[in-house]
Design a protein around this motif. Structure first.
Motif, short mmCIF file in Angstrom:
data_model
loop_
_atom_site.label_atom_id
_atom_site.label_comp_id
_atom_site.label_asym_id
_atom_site.label_seq_id
_atom_site.Cartn_x
_atom_site.Cartn_y
_atom_site.Cartn_z
N VAL A 39 -11.87 -8.35 -10.33
CA VAL A 39 -10.45 -8.70 -10.39
C VAL A 39 -10.23 -10.06 -9.71
O VAL A 39 -10.47 -10.19 -8.50
CB VAL A 39 -9.59 -7.63 -9.70
CG1 VAL A 39 -8.12 -8.01 -9.76
CG2 VAL A 39 -9.82 -6.27 -10.36
N ILE A 54 -13.61 -3.76 -8.09
CA ILE A 54 -12.96 -2.46 -7.95
C ILE A 54 -13.70 -1.47 -8.84
O ILE A 54 -13.89 -1.71 -10.04
CB ILE A 54 -11.48 -2.54 -8.36
CG1 ILE A 54 -10.76 -3.66 -7.59
CG2 ILE A 54 -10.80 -1.21 -8.12
CD1 ILE A 54 -10.75 -3.46 -6.08
N TYR A 88 3.45 -2.00 -8.99
CA TYR A 88 2.31 -2.91 -8.83
C TYR A 88 2.76 -4.20 -8.15
O TYR A 88 3.83 -4.74 -8.47
CB TYR A 88 1.68 -3.24 -10.18
CG TYR A 88 0.75 -2.16 -10.69
CD1 TYR A 88 -0.63 -2.33 -10.66
CD2 TYR A 88 1.25 -0.96 -11.20
CE1 TYR A 88 -1.48 -1.36 -11.12
CE2 TYR A 88 0.40 0.03 -11.67
CZ TYR A 88 -0.97 -0.18 -11.63
OH TYR A 88 -1.81 0.79 -12.09
N SER A 127 -3.02 -10.74 -12.21
CA SER A 127 -3.71 -9.58 -11.66
C SER A 127 -2.77 -8.91 -10.66
O SER A 127 -2.01 -9.59 -9.95
CB SER A 127 -5.03 -9.97 -10.99
OG SER A 127 -4.82 -10.88 -9.91
N ARG A 129 -2.01 -4.96 -8.24
CA ARG A 129 -2.58 -3.72 -7.72
C ARG A 129 -1.47 -2.76 -7.30
O ARG A 129 -0.36 -3.17 -6.96
CB ARG A 129 -3.49 -4.01 -6.54
CG ARG A 129 -2.76 -4.52 -5.31
CD ARG A 129 -3.74 -4.94 -4.23
NE ARG A 129 -3.05 -5.50 -3.06
CZ ARG A 129 -3.63 -6.20 -2.11
NH1 ARG A 129 -4.93 -6.44 -2.19
NH2 ARG A 129 -2.94 -6.67 -1.10
N HIS A 138 -5.93 -1.19 -10.15
CA HIS A 138 -5.74 -2.63 -10.33
C HIS A 138 -5.59 -2.92 -11.82
O HIS A 138 -6.24 -2.27 -12.65
CB HIS A 138 -6.93 -3.42 -9.78
CG HIS A 138 -6.98 -3.49 -8.28
ND1 HIS A 138 -7.13 -2.39 -7.48
CD2 HIS A 138 -6.89 -4.58 -7.45
CE1 HIS A 138 -7.15 -2.78 -6.20
NE2 HIS A 138 -7.01 -4.10 -6.16
N ARG A 158 -8.93 2.43 -12.63
CA ARG A 158 -8.20 3.54 -12.01
C ARG A 158 -9.19 4.55 -11.43
O ARG A 158 -10.36 4.59 -11.83
CB ARG A 158 -7.32 4.23 -13.05
CG ARG A 158 -8.09 4.70 -14.30
CD ARG A 158 -7.18 5.25 -15.37
NE ARG A 158 -7.88 5.48 -16.63
CZ ARG A 158 -8.53 6.59 -16.96
NH1 ARG A 158 -8.57 7.61 -16.10
NH2 ARG A 158 -9.13 6.71 -18.13
#
Length: 329
Positions: A39, A54, A88, A127, A129, A138, A158
């Motif tokens: 990411v 991630i 997010y 991007s 999260r 993310h 996820r």
């Protein structure tokens, strides 16, 4: 939208549902368990993109938004708003040159055409999260455009067992296999593709004006042998004008970027586009006396078309070398 609710002994149930603006059709979908996603956390820095890995289940979808009514900014705004409403937090949002241009785009893992197209001069990235820590969901969004279509590549990483990424279009569009007439033809009565709109290329001597006003310009008078990287003998007015511009100020720098149509495989197209860009660089150095330090060359194959590859006129327009201004002051 994001749904947080108690399941079992209070474990959260996560779901991310996104709606794309305009008329859209899915071009790719996959889900991978036990994988990890790089990411991006910031823009290109010298030789890399700062990233965080991630781990979890990765959902990846790409979509084509048709009709020419949705810009990259509009598409990203719509998705960024929905991600924000779902809780997010944005980590990085940038566009084109601000992201790092050529280097940033090729530091990303992008689906190959025809699932996804990226115009090096018109793409946007985000991007985000949900929460903190390496196990938090993310999401990344890449938006670009080519011709009348806008493309979106959306990725979610996820925790195992969490709800998968769900995306739908606000208005449906034809299936990708449907010809440009947008209705499936009867056997034997197929309508040929609509010719590509004419591509506007400035006069060869106008390349410096294009560089100053747009940041890039097509070297539209170059001639290469068919299927070859051998540049014709010239003279080429675009190279004469470009050489004069570069020699006028030793601080000016140009990237020469080769492009091809979509005929053939990705690797061979990138190779020939790179060879053609380097042939132009050599001609500027050896034939026009431009210092090599002011030039660099690379190729992107069929990844940044300016016209449809469904017609000969479009394919011809896509076979080109562009000059990109690297000077920032």
């Amino acid at each position: 939208m994001l749904c947080l609710g108690a399941t079992g002994f209070g474990a959260p149930s996560l779901a991310l549902d996104l709606v794309l603006p305009g008329r859209a059709v899915q071009t790719h979908q996959e889900s991978r368990t036990g994988d990890r996603l790089a990411v991006p956390l910031d823009r290109w820095e010298t030789d890399h993109i700062p990233t965080q890995y991630i781990e979890g289940t990765i959902d990846l979808q790409s979509w084509r938004i048709t009709g020419g009514g949705t810009s990259t900014l509009q598409a990203l705004d719509a998705l960024a708003r929905q991600l924000g409403e779902a809780g997010y937090q944005t980590m990085l949002r940038c566009a084109g040159r601000d992201c790092g241009g050529f280097d940033f785009r090729f530091g990303l893992d992008v689906l190959p055409a025809p699932a996804m197209f990226v115009d090096l001069f018109d793409y946007r990235f985000l991007s985000a999260r949900l929460g903190q820590g390496d196990t938090a969901p993310h999401a990344t969004v890449l938006i670009s455009t080519t011709g009348a279509n806008t493309y979106a590549q959306i990725t979610l990483v996820r925790p195992e067992g969490a709800e998968p990424l769900s995306i739908r279009a606000s208005t449906s569009a034809p299936d990708p296999a449907t010809p440009p007439t947008e209705t499936a033809p009867n056997p034997g009565t197929a309508t040929p593709p609509t010719p590509s709109a004419p591509i506007t290329v400035g006069a060869p001597g106008e390349i410096t004006e294009q560089l100053m006003s747009q940041g890039h310009g097509i070297l539209g008078d170059l001639e290469f042998a068919t299927g070859s990287a051998t540049l014709g003998p010239g003279p080429f007015a675009s190279l004469t004008a470009l050489a004069a511009y570069l020699k006028g100020d030793g601080a000016r720098r140009i990237a020469l970027v080769g492009h091809t149509d979509a005929t053939g495989g990705r690797d061979i197209n990138i190779s020939i586009s790179r060879q053609r860009a380097r042939a132009v660089l050599d001609r500027l150095v050896e034939g026009h006396g431009v210092p090599r330090a002011q030039l660099e060359a690379d190729g992107v194959g069929y990844l940044a078309p300016i016209a449809s590859n469904l017609t000969e006129a479009g394919r011809q327009a896509n076979r080109r070398v562009e000059a990109v201004l690297l000077t920032t002051q």
